[in-house]
Design a protein around this motif. Structure first.
Motif, short mmCIF file in Angstrom:
data_model
loop_
_atom_site.label_atom_id
_atom_site.label_comp_id
_atom_site.label_asym_id
_atom_site.label_seq_id
_atom_site.Cartn_x
_atom_site.Cartn_y
_atom_site.Cartn_z
N SER A 75 -3.10 60.45 -4.85
CA SER A 75 -3.95 61.65 -4.88
C SER A 75 -5.07 61.54 -3.86
CB SER A 75 -4.53 61.84 -6.28
OG SER A 75 -5.38 60.76 -6.62
N GLY A 92 -2.43 65.27 -1.97
CA GLY A 92 -2.46 63.84 -1.75
C GLY A 92 -1.61 63.46 -0.54
N GLY A 110 -3.67 62.22 -10.79
CA GLY A 110 -2.84 62.95 -9.84
C GLY A 110 -1.94 62.07 -9.01
N ASN A 111 -2.00 60.75 -9.22
CA ASN A 111 -1.04 59.86 -8.56
C ASN A 111 0.32 60.00 -9.25
OD1 ASN A 111 -3.05 58.42 -6.86
ND2 ASN A 111 -3.82 57.71 -8.84
#
Length: 496
Positions: free
Chosen positions: A200, A218, A149-150
Motif C-alpha cells: 500500500s 499502492g 491495504g497490503n
C-alpha cells in the motif's frame, strides 16, 4: 529454423539433475525468461554473469536451429530504488534514478557482447497485468488483503510451496527477502511466512510511485512483477526460467508459488548461474567501485572481461582476479593474433560473415560438450586444440592456404558460439584497427603514419642484421603502448 527438438541437456535446479530440454512448449522454439537488473545502481561485474551465461545458451540453441524467445526484465520500481533516489544529494526522482542505471546496464551488456533480448519489459510497464494477477489470486483463495491495504500471498494455501528449493514451510521463518522487509508490510500478515504481492502507498514515498487498484492504491511486490511479465510475453507456460543462484529463494520460489496459484504451468525448467567471487567473497557493491563495469573497461579490453566470465561453466563460481584477467588477456591475444595472421596469409577466405560461419559443421567433441549442460571446459579444450592446429599451419615455411583457411574458420565457428569471434562485432574493430569499420579519424591516421614509419625502420634494421637497433625500436614502441608482431607476410602492429 527447424521443428527438430534441441539436443541440449541442462541441470534443472528444481529436479536437481541434468535433464533433456526437449520437448519444448512450441516445437522449434525455446522460450526463456531471465531475471534482469534491479536498476538501483551501477552494474558491477557480478551482474554480468547471468547475462553472459544465458547469451551462450541462446547462441548454442540458435546454432542448433532453434528460434529463441528471450525475455530479460528490468525492475524499475523497488524499495531500494525509492530509498537510494531519495537519499541522493540532491534527491532525484525515482524514475530518473532508475532510468540512469538502466542505461548503464544496457551499455555494459553491449560492451561485453551480450545480445539484446527479444523483449525487455519494465515492471512499471506491466502494472495492469500485475493488478490482474493479484485479483486472480484473491479470487482463488491464495491471497488476502490486510488492514493497511497490503495484499499477501497465503503460503499455506499452496501445498507445493517450497518445492523449487526443497524446503519445508515449517522450517522457514520468513519468505521475504531481507531488503524487502519493513514494519508496515509485516504488520498485518496472518502468518509471518506470507509474502507481499502489493504494498500500500506510504505518505513517506513519492505519490507517483503508486498505482490504483481495487483494494487500494499502492505498488507491486518484487516477486509479483516477474510472474506477470513472463506470462505477458511468454504465456502461461514456457521452457526455461533463469537467473543467479542467489535468486532461488525467496524470489524464484515465490514466483513459482504465485504463478502456480494462478493456475499457470509456468517454467518447465529452472537454470541458475553461480556467483562471481573476489578472494572467495561473493561479488557485491560493497567490494568497491573498482569492480563496476565502466571502471573495469577503462583498464581491460571488453573481450578479455567476457572471456574471463564467459568460458567458465555457468554453475561454477568465477574467481575474479588480476591473475585470471592476465590469463584471459594472454589467451585473447593468442586467439585474435592467430586469426589476424591467417587473414594475412589467405585474405578474405577467412573473413566470412557470421551467418556463413554458422552453416559450418562443428567438431563432434565441441558439440557434445555444449550439449551436456553447456560444458565449457570441454568446449574450450576443443578451442585450444583448434588454435594449436592453426598456429602449426601458419608456422609452416610455405603455409597451405586451404589448411589455414579451413582451420581458421573452424576456430571462428567455435568462438562464435561463445560470443568471442575476434573477426565479428563487437570485437572486430578493436582487433583489426579503426579502419575495419570504414575509416580512421585524424588521430588514428596520424598514429598509423608515425608507427608505420618506425616499424619500417625496424624492418630495415633487421634486414641489415642490426639487431640492437631493431630491438631498441621495438622497445621504444612498446613503451608507447604499441605491440609489434612479426609474421610471414611482415610485421604488424596494434595497441596493447
Amino acid at each position: 529454423m527447424t521443428d527438430t527438438a534441441p539436443t541440449l541437456r541442462l541441470y534443472d535446479s528444481a529436479a536437481r539433475a541434468v535433464v533433456p530440454l526437449a520437448p519444448t512448449v512450441t516445437p522449434g522454439q525455446v522460450a526463456i525468461y531471465l531475471c534482469g537488473a534491479t536498476v538501483q545502481g551501477s552494474p558491477h561485474i557480478g551482474h554480468m554473469r547471468s547475462g553472459i551465461a544465458f547469451d551462450v545458451m541462446r547462441r548454442w540453441l540458435e546454432r542448433q536451429g532453434q528460434r529463441v524467445l528471450m525475455v530479460r526484465n528490468v525492475t524499475d520500481i523497488d524499495d531500494k530504488i525509492l530509498a537510494k533516489s531519495a537519499a541522493a544529494d540532491p534527491p532525484v526522482e525515482w524514475w530518473a534514478w532508475a532510468q540512469r542505471f538502466e542505461r548503464e546496464f544496457d551499455a555494459a551488456y553491449r560492451a561485453l557482447g551480450v545480445s539484446a533480448p527479444t523483449y525487455e519489459p519494465r515492471a512499471t510497464g506491466t502494472i495492469p497485468e500485475q493488478v490482474e494477477l493479484v485479483q486472480r489470486l484473491l479470487d482463488a483463495g491464495h491471497a488476502y488483503v490486510g488492514e493497511a491495504g497490503n495484499v499477501y500471498f497465503d503460503v499455506r494455501s499452496l501445498p507445493g510451496y517450497g518445492a523449487l528449493t526443497n524446503q519445508r514451510l515449517e522450517d522457514l521463518a520468513t519468505t521475504e527477502d531481507e531488503s524487502q522487509i519493513d514494519a508496515q508490510v509485516e504488520a498485518d500478515k496472518r502468518d509471518p511466512r506470507d509474502f507481499a504481492l502489493w504494498k500500500s502507498a506510504k505518505p513517506s514515498e513519492p505519490a507517483d510511485a503508486a498505482w490504483d487498484a481495487p483494494w487500494g492504491r499502492g505498488r507491486p511486490g518484487w516477486h509479483l512483477e516477474c510472474s506477470a511479465m513472463s506470462r505477458r510475453f511468454l504465456g502461461e507456460e514456457f521452457d526455461v526460467h533463469g537467473g543467479g543462484i542467489d535468486l532461488r529463494f525467496p524470489h524464484h520460489e515465490n514466483e513459482q508459488a504465485q504463478s502456480h496459484g494462478a493456475g499457470w504451468g509456468f517454467a518447465r525448467h529452472w537454470v541458475h548461474n553461480a556467483w562471481v567471487t573476489v578472494k572467495g567473497e561473493k561479488m557485491s557493491k560493497s567490494l568497491g567501485n573498482s569492480l563496476v563495469v565502466a571502471e573495469l573497461l577503462k583498464r581491460y579490453d571488453p573481450a578479455v572481461l567476457r572471456l574471463a566470465l564467459g568460458t567458465v561453466h555457468h554453475r561454477s563460481t568465477v574467481e575474479f582476479s588480476e591473475e585470471g584477467l592476465a590469463e584471459a588477456a594472454a589467451l585473447w591475444e593468442r586467439l585474435s593474433g592467430a586469426l589476424v595472421r591467417a587473414m594475412e596469409v589467405v585474405g578474405t577466405d577467412v573473413d566470412l560473415p557470421s551467418e556463413q560461419l554458422r552453416a559450418r559443421p562443428l567438431p563432434e567433441d565441441f558439440s557434445a560438450a555444449m550439449d551436456e549442460d553447456l560444458n565449457l571446459a570441454g568446449a574450450m579444450a576443443v578451442v585450444h586444440a583448434t588454435l594449436k592446429a592453426l598456429n602449426t599451419a601458419l608456422s609452416a615455411p610455405r603455409p597451405d592456404a586451404a589448411a589455414v583457411a579451413g582451420t581458421a574458420l573452424d576456430l571462428r565457428s567455435q568462438l562464435d558460439v561463445l560470443g568471442l569471434d575476434p573477426l565479428a562485432a563487437p570485437w572486430r574493430e578493436r582487433v583489426l584497427g579503426a579502419g575495419a569499420s570504414g575509416g580512421q579519424d585524424a588521430a588514428m591516421q596520424a598514429l598509423d603514419h608515425l608507427v608505420t614509419a618506425l616499424v619500417q625502420e625496424r624492418t630495415e634494421a633487421r634486414a641489415a642484421k642490426d639487431w640492437a637497433r631493431a630491438d631498441a625500436l621495438r622497445d621504444r614502441l612498446a613503451q608507447a603502448g604499441v605491440v609489434v608482431e612479426d609474421s610471414p607476410s611482415g610485421a604488424r602492429w596494434h595497441l596493447a
